[in-house]
Design an enzyme around this catalytic site. Structure first.
Site, PDB file in Angstrom:
ATOM      1  N   GLU A   1       0.831  -1.210   0.000  1.00 12.83           N
ATOM      2  CA  GLU A   1       0.000   0.000   0.000  1.00 12.83           C
ATOM      3  C   GLU A   1       0.866   1.261   0.000  1.00 12.83           C
ATOM      4  O   GLU A   1       0.527   2.255  -0.633  1.00 12.83           O
ATOM      5  CB  GLU A   1      -0.902   0.026   1.241  1.00 12.83           C
ATOM      6  CG  GLU A   1      -1.890  -1.126   1.324  1.00 12.83           C
ATOM      7  CD  GLU A   1      -3.045  -1.000   0.341  1.00 12.83           C
ATOM      8  OE1 GLU A   1      -3.086  -0.015  -0.422  1.00 12.83           O
ATOM      9  OE2 GLU A   1      -3.896  -1.917   0.342  1.00 12.83           O
TER      10      GLU A   1
ATOM     11  N   ARG B   1       0.660   3.885  -3.178  1.00 10.77           N
ATOM     12  CA  ARG B   1       0.025   5.174  -2.882  1.00 10.77           C
ATOM     13  C   ARG B   1       1.063   6.286  -2.706  1.00 10.77           C
ATOM     14  O   ARG B   1       1.025   7.293  -3.401  1.00 10.77           O
ATOM     15  CB  ARG B   1      -0.830   5.073  -1.619  1.00 10.77           C
ATOM     16  CG  ARG B   1      -1.992   4.105  -1.793  1.00 10.77           C
ATOM     17  CD  ARG B   1      -2.829   3.994  -0.524  1.00 10.77           C
ATOM     18  NE  ARG B   1      -3.683   2.819  -0.564  1.00 10.77           N
ATOM     19  CZ  ARG B   1      -4.986   2.813  -0.295  1.00 10.77           C
ATOM     20  NH1 ARG B   1      -5.600   3.919   0.043  1.00 10.77           N
ATOM     21  NH2 ARG B   1      -5.688   1.699  -0.356  1.00 10.77           N
TER      22      ARG B   1
ATOM     23  N   ASP C   1      -5.108  -9.225  -7.996  1.00 11.50           N
ATOM     24  CA  ASP C   1      -5.266  -8.293  -9.115  1.00 11.50           C
ATOM     25  C   ASP C   1      -4.002  -7.633  -9.677  1.00 11.50           C
ATOM     26  O   ASP C   1      -3.598  -7.882 -10.816  1.00 11.50           O
ATOM     27  CB  ASP C   1      -6.312  -7.218  -8.767  1.00 11.50           C
ATOM     28  CG  ASP C   1      -6.191  -6.686  -7.319  1.00 11.50           C
ATOM     29  OD1 ASP C   1      -5.137  -6.890  -6.697  1.00 11.50           O
ATOM     30  OD2 ASP C   1      -7.141  -6.060  -6.845  1.00 11.50           O
TER      31      ASP C   1
ATOM     32  N   GLU D   1     -12.287   0.754 -10.212  1.00  8.28           N
ATOM     33  CA  GLU D   1     -11.929  -0.210 -11.272  1.00  8.28           C
ATOM     34  C   GLU D   1     -12.842  -0.144 -12.502  1.00  8.28           C
ATOM     35  O   GLU D   1     -12.373  -0.185 -13.641  1.00  8.28           O
ATOM     36  CB  GLU D   1     -11.900  -1.638 -10.723  1.00  8.28           C
ATOM     37  CG  GLU D   1     -10.790  -1.888  -9.703  1.00  8.28           C
ATOM     38  CD  GLU D   1     -11.099  -1.324  -8.317  1.00  8.28           C
ATOM     39  OE1 GLU D   1     -12.290  -1.053  -8.037  1.00  8.28           O
ATOM     40  OE2 GLU D   1     -10.156  -1.141  -7.529  1.00  8.28           O
TER      41      GLU D   1
END
Ligand SMILES: *[C@@H]1O[C@H](CO)[C@@H](O)[C@H](O)[C@H]1NC(C)=O
Ligand SMILES: *[C@@H]1O[C@H](CO)[C@@H](O)[C@H](O)[C@H]1NC(C)=O
Ligand SMILES: *[C@@H]1O[C@H](CO)[C@@H](O)[C@H](O)[C@H]1NC(C)=O
Length: 602
Positions: free
Chosen positions: A175, A179, A304, A494
């Site tokens: 993360e 980010r 993903d 998405e």
């Protein structure tokens, strides 16, 4: 810091605080950028949609594009250009509303609580919303917001705000990379503000102990104050394989081999995974052996972005990372033959996950919002890869007839059919709900059919009518084909990411209209007095606020909407690659010096 200073890093020591000059420079640079993009981009309309193109015409390519005159654009259905400019402006205003809510009520904490006007530190307390907003701020030309962010970033030191002696707190590597690091690097690519690169370099170095595993795959996290690495020796796919873009680009900017080595170490480990009868990288990994733990294959939660970064590393590295392309080809072939189903009544094309992938895969028939990046990724691949990209793909001998079936088509056409059908189902999930917002997860009835077998029937019948999965029927009571499993809409990007990429790659304005309807639903049902909030139940009005505004709403959802409505081609797909948090990074052409220094095979 490195023992090999590069010119870029050395110049950081001369950093001075010329706000006025910087300000002027930003304005000048942005104006020049916008002017250039505006002048040189006029290809975004009037290219054929896939529905016009089942014949032998090659699918649309990114370059060169046929020049279009203003008179043959926007025929019939499309509203005039000014409407789109206004809609882009509406998204920009929505972003400003959300970001100012964050600035006024939550900064310098991580995220805004948009119902109560308070804050939460859920990502180490390093102002994640601010870092995640940087590239959107620059693309939207928000100079004041950018100047304020720079002042905050100059004070950043990436230490834990409330360390407790002897109790390690593990910063989540994945993360933090996508980010914070992604945001800083993208903002550097657009602004060339030296402080952004310095801070990115510091952060990446601080996180690097996670690579100290036997396999070279990164561990879950690191305590940034002590360098202690999280002890768990199992990890999920998305977490081990979603930082290669960021570290490769950082290596390019700093000239530091150790950053490139981190990308290389992941690619080396996953290249050595024995795919066997699983056929693609599975969801779980063993950090000691570097092998995946066979069984569960998915393109949704926890998997993903590993799959996403296979294609994107190849694109980012100027088509040089052959390992990533090879794995992308295998993955997509496996997904197309195993995980795509067509629903029985309406003919919706969805992607699901499966267990026992090493034997006979058992599909769950779940369809996640998180999986809705896939149509965009497939369209991006069809749009940017060379025609021969799939030539070397050999059947893996898993499901021979299905694998042979995919060889019966021009792969780009096949991929665009899959991409279009999937993207239609993703946005249909929004359009089916009374709120117009998409649910987090649905479950289809288990009498759907494998898409590839439907394709085979369609082909053997002489390709009459639309291919399976395209143009599904609207919902009828009692024949929806699915039930809602998770009713929330978490402000996720998405579906809109795919809508944007389908528009860019087909030129069909229907995608912009469908995206506009989704944006209106967001405005209507998620806006709060302080910002925007995730909602509890998309099938109920009012859907009920969850009092959270995830930073990806600023980084991704609003960015993709803005790009969808902008007539300027602000992020050309052949020159920029979006990281999985929608931070654009420029395509790298490695120099001979870099190839030698980083040991990049040519
Ligand atoms: C890091 O920054 C915080 C907030 O500005 C400050 O309280 C802290 O002392 C700094 N830590 C170090 C090691 O510089
Ligand atoms: C890497 O891990 C080994 C063994 O777990 C340890 O001895 C070593 O200190 C670690 N190195 C770093 C740089 O963290
Ligand atoms: C969502 O709303 C629907 C329709 O009103 C209702 O049947 C369902 O129970 C609600 N779900 C949740 C989790 O509140």
């Amino acid at each position: 810091m490195s023992t090999t200073p590069s010119p870029t890093i050395m110049s950081l020591h001369n950093l001075s605080r010329r706000i006025t000059f910087r300000h002027i420079a930003i304005v000048a640079f942005s104006s020049l950028l916008l002017f250039t993009l505006y002048t040189f981009s006029d290809w975004h309309h009037a290219r054929p949609g896939i529905l016009d193109d089942y014949g032998d015409r090659p699918p649309p390519q990114h370059a060169p594009r046929p020049p279009t005159s203003p008179t043959d654009q926007d025929t019939k259905t499309s509203p005039p250009k000014t409407v789109w400019a206004e809609r882009a402006q509406n998204v920009r205003e929505a972003f400003l509303y959300a970001y100012r809510g964050y600035e006024n009520y939550a900064a310098p904490h991580d995220e805004l609580l948009p119902v109560t006007g308070s804050h939460i530190d859920n990502f180490n307390g390093w102002a994640v919303s601010m870092h995640d907003s940087l590239s959107t701020i620059l693309l939207m030309g928000l100079h004041d917001e950018f100047s304020r962010a720079l002042v905050a970033i100059e004070k950043t030191n990436f230490t834990l705000p409330h360390p407790v002696k002897g109790v390690p707190v593990y910063t989540p590597f994945f993360e933090t990379v996508i980010r914070h690091l992604g945001g800083l690097l993208s903002a550097y690519a657009y602004s060339h503000e030296p402080i952004l690169l310095k801070v990115a370099d510091d952060l990446a170095t601080k996180l690097a102990p996670v690579f100290n595993t036997t396999s070279g795959l990164p561990a879950y996290g690191v305590d940034p104050d002590t360098g202690a690495v999280s002890p768990r020796r199992e990890a999920v796919a998305a977490e081990v394989g979603s930082c290669q873009l960021e570290y490769a680009y950082l290596a390019r900017l700093t000239g530091k081999k150790e950053h490139y080595d981190r990308t290389a170490s992941i690619m080396k480990a996953i290249a050595e995974v024995n795919l066997g009868r699983v056929g693609m990288l599975a969801q779980d990994f063993d950090l000691n052996t570097g092998q995946h733990i066979k069984g569960h294959i998915s393109v949704g939660a926890a998997s993903d972005s590993l799959h996403e970064y296979l294609l994107k590393l190849y694109l980012l590295t100027g088509h040089t990372d052959k390992v990533s392309l090879d794995l992308y080809v295998k993955t997509i072939n496996r997904v197309l033959t195993t995980l795509l189903y067509v629903s029985p009544n309406r003919g919706l094309l969805y992607v699901t996950d499966a267990f026992r992938a090493d034997l006979t895969p058992i599909p769950t028939h779940k369809f996640e919002h998180l999986s809705c990046f896939l149509p965009g990724l497939i369209a991006l691949g069809a749009h940017t890869l060379p025609d021969n990209a799939f030539d070397d793909a050999r059947p893996m001998g898993l499901t021979l007839q299905d694998e042979n079936e995919i060889q019966q088509y021009n792969w780009k056409k096949l991929h665009m059919i899959a991409a279009q059908g999937l993207a239609e189902a993703c946005i249909q999930m929004y359009e089916d709900q009374p709120t117009g917002l998409g649910p987090e997860e649905v479950e289809f009835s288990d009498d759907g059919q494998l898409w590839i077998r439907q394709m085979r029937k369609w082909r053997l019948n002489g390709k009459q009518g639309k291919p399976p999965g395209i143009g599904a029927k609207k919902s009828e009571v009692g024949r929806e084909d699915y039930i809602l499993r998770k009713q929330a809409y978490l402000l996720r990007p998405e579906t809109l990411e795919s809508v944007f990429l389908l528009w860019k790659t087909t030129g069909d304005e229907i995608w912009r209209e469908r995206g506009w309807a989704a944006f209106q639903a967001i405005q209507k049902h998620t806006q709060t007095p302080y910002g925007y909030s995730s909602v509890r139940n998309v099938s109920y009005i009012p859907p009920g606020f969850l009092n959270e505004m995830p930073s990806y709403f600023l980084a991704e959802t609003l960015k993709y909407l803005y790009l969808l409505f902008s007539d300027e081609d602000l992020v050309p797909l052949d020159r920029w690659v979006f990281n999985t948090e929608a931070h654009p990074l420029p395509v790298i052409e490695w120099t001979p010096w870099e190839r030698r220094k980083f040991h990049i095979p040519s």
